[in-house]
Scaffold this active site. Sequence first.
Site, PDB file in Angstrom:
ATOM      1  N   PHE A  84       6.647  27.469  47.661  1.00  0.00           N
ATOM      2  CA  PHE A  84       7.184  28.521  46.777  1.00  0.00           C
ATOM      3  C   PHE A  84       6.705  29.939  47.088  1.00  0.00           C
ATOM      4  O   PHE A  84       7.246  30.897  46.347  1.00  0.00           O
ATOM      5  CB  PHE A  84       7.549  27.863  45.161  1.00  0.00           C
ATOM      6  CG  PHE A  84       6.225  27.047  44.969  1.00  0.00           C
ATOM      7  CD1 PHE A  84       5.064  27.786  44.869  1.00  0.00           C
ATOM      8  CD2 PHE A  84       6.285  25.823  44.493  1.00  0.00           C
ATOM      9  CE1 PHE A  84       3.869  27.104  44.429  1.00  0.00           C
ATOM     10  CE2 PHE A  84       5.165  25.108  43.892  1.00  0.00           C
ATOM     11  CZ  PHE A  84       4.049  25.764  43.881  1.00  0.00           C
TER      12      PHE A  84
ATOM     13  N   ARG B 239       4.547  20.465  35.909  1.00  0.00           N
ATOM     14  CA  ARG B 239       3.162  20.504  36.171  1.00  0.00           C
ATOM     15  C   ARG B 239       2.859  21.254  37.465  1.00  0.00           C
ATOM     16  O   ARG B 239       1.819  21.009  38.238  1.00  0.00           O
ATOM     17  CB  ARG B 239       2.505  19.120  36.366  1.00  0.00           C
ATOM     18  CG  ARG B 239       2.831  18.116  34.941  1.00  0.00           C
ATOM     19  CD  ARG B 239       2.109  16.869  34.857  1.00  0.00           C
ATOM     20  NE  ARG B 239       2.961  16.099  36.277  1.00  0.00           N
ATOM     21  CZ  ARG B 239       2.439  14.771  36.477  1.00  0.00           C
ATOM     22  NH1 ARG B 239       1.343  14.227  35.982  1.00  0.00           N
ATOM     23  NH2 ARG B 239       3.050  14.148  37.454  1.00  0.00           N
TER      24      ARG B 239
ATOM     25  N   HIS C 176       0.727  25.187  35.399  1.00  0.00           N
ATOM     26  CA  HIS C 176      -0.551  25.124  35.188  1.00  0.00           C
ATOM     27  C   HIS C 176      -1.595  25.162  36.379  1.00  0.00           C
ATOM     28  O   HIS C 176      -2.874  25.384  35.902  1.00  0.00           O
ATOM     29  CB  HIS C 176      -0.889  23.882  34.059  1.00  0.00           C
ATOM     30  CG  HIS C 176      -0.878  22.586  34.839  1.00  0.00           C
ATOM     31  ND1 HIS C 176      -1.337  21.477  34.219  1.00  0.00           N
ATOM     32  CD2 HIS C 176      -0.687  22.305  36.086  1.00  0.00           C
ATOM     33  CE1 HIS C 176      -1.552  20.419  35.297  1.00  0.00           C
ATOM     34  NE2 HIS C 176      -0.847  20.834  36.222  1.00  0.00           N
TER      35      HIS C 176
END
Length: 561
Positions: free
Chosen positions: A448, A464, A467
């Site tokens: 990404f 998740r 974070h």
Amino acid sequence: MTRSLAVPSRMDSIDSERFGAAVRFVRTHDTAAVLAEMLPELTAAEHAAVAGHCTFAHTAVLVFPEDAGELDKLFTAHGLVPVADGPSTVVRRRLAVRHGVRDDRLPVRIVRADIPAADGNDCEIEVFVLMGEHDQIAAAERADSAESHLALATGEIDDITLNGLRAVLTGRGKMRSDGGGYNPHEDATILYFACTSGRALSYRRLELHVAGHHPEVLGTHLGETQESGHRLLRLLTGAWTTQALAVTAELGIADRLAVAPGLPVAELATLTGTDSDALGRLLRYLHDLEVVEPAGPGFALTDTGALLANEREHSLHALARLYGGAFYESFGALDFAVRTGNTAFDEHFGRHHFEYFAADPKRAALFDSAMAASAAIFGRVGHLIDTAAAHTVVDVGGGNGELLARVLSVNPELRGVLFERESTLDRARVTFERADVAGRCELVAGDFFGTAVPSGSDIYLLSRVLHDWADAECDAILRRCAAAMTADAQLYIIERLLPEDDSRSLTPAWDLHMLCNVGGRERTTTQFRELLGAVGLEITTCDELPLGFALLRVRHTRTAR
């Protein structure tokens, strides 16, 4: 450094001052004022509920007069007449434990006097009196004021109501259990609580004076009571707990007990290739941790301990091994992370944890299994997302596909796309085949940061991921997601949320973990709103998930559409 304590020969002025302050407090407070001062975190409705069972009963002080005449003068000086005088049970025992003397050598008595509270209701000052040659105890107690407190009294209540009051005080009330006992002379159960916040208060301890004998509730309360040194030692030995749990998982001890509870320790040692004596000592510690419990000639797993078994649904077996392995090692360099703000894992292992785990197939498999170990949070997600008008869902950085597989399983009308690094896709194929959704899922290799997120889908998942990264990287990830989303697409973010206030939460521990081991951070809802707002996205709903997680539903802002 040891504090030097002056030893007075007669009643110290501190006793007189505390006595006077206690009298003034009663005359200027009522039940509502006491609850507002001691329990400011509670809502008005919660204050009313507590007040429905409790009333302001007394203030209490401990004094050390030389004789009864000195005590009489103290009451007379404030226009008070002692109305009751009896032996103390609870405070006498507390003093004996604190100062290492036999309680039968501490003739503590309770002397009371009536004082109307601010609302005119009956109230008292309760004076614990210790006369005689106890100068060292007197000096220490005057310095620490450990027995000064306020009291709320209840009438006859059942254990369910009493447990409810305890839960309010130790929960949202942010107090901790601080001892207590049963006073047979009064037929009353005494529960003490201590304030845990740092705010300035007239009194930092609260007594719940409950009519009757409540041995089960008292036992639970005393079990939760720990002196400061005891609490700190428990915290300091937390690393031992981590290793004990990791070893229980790693050596297959939990797996054996899951299928054969109560197995004799010697037999369990043979099956697990361990030393019988050493295993027995480990099991004794696990019993103290409430991970196992005695059963037959051996032990059985508790509900908590059962999660260490590998085949248990929602097992945390892999997570225990991971936390007791590489992450345990890197936490030894936490001082580096705190001093520099840089990641201790990178410093200790010489590379980022993603690279470290990806470099070895066994480590990679353990990491994937550990990440999937939190699958308890995934079960509800498939039901919480809005799939009414959806056809496809893209899981961005979805690891081994556990979340996407569960979403597709409960939404058979959906097709899925897993967007992940090439090195992870083979393990994801196994996940999808096992869940019987492989025919509805496309695997797309990408990063990404360097590859466009697949566009045109109705639903995007980001579980998740944020974070793991600092704000700048999160901005880049979210911009790629926003660019891929159509005007009506929904983005669902799964993360632990830091409390906006000082409420207790699992998340601060994981925030420190992200600092030490990953280089990212946990965030508050407000911080997520700021990150999302910068890329034209906004949070529309927030649903709580198990294990401290939350599901944020996100869309393009109206102004951006």
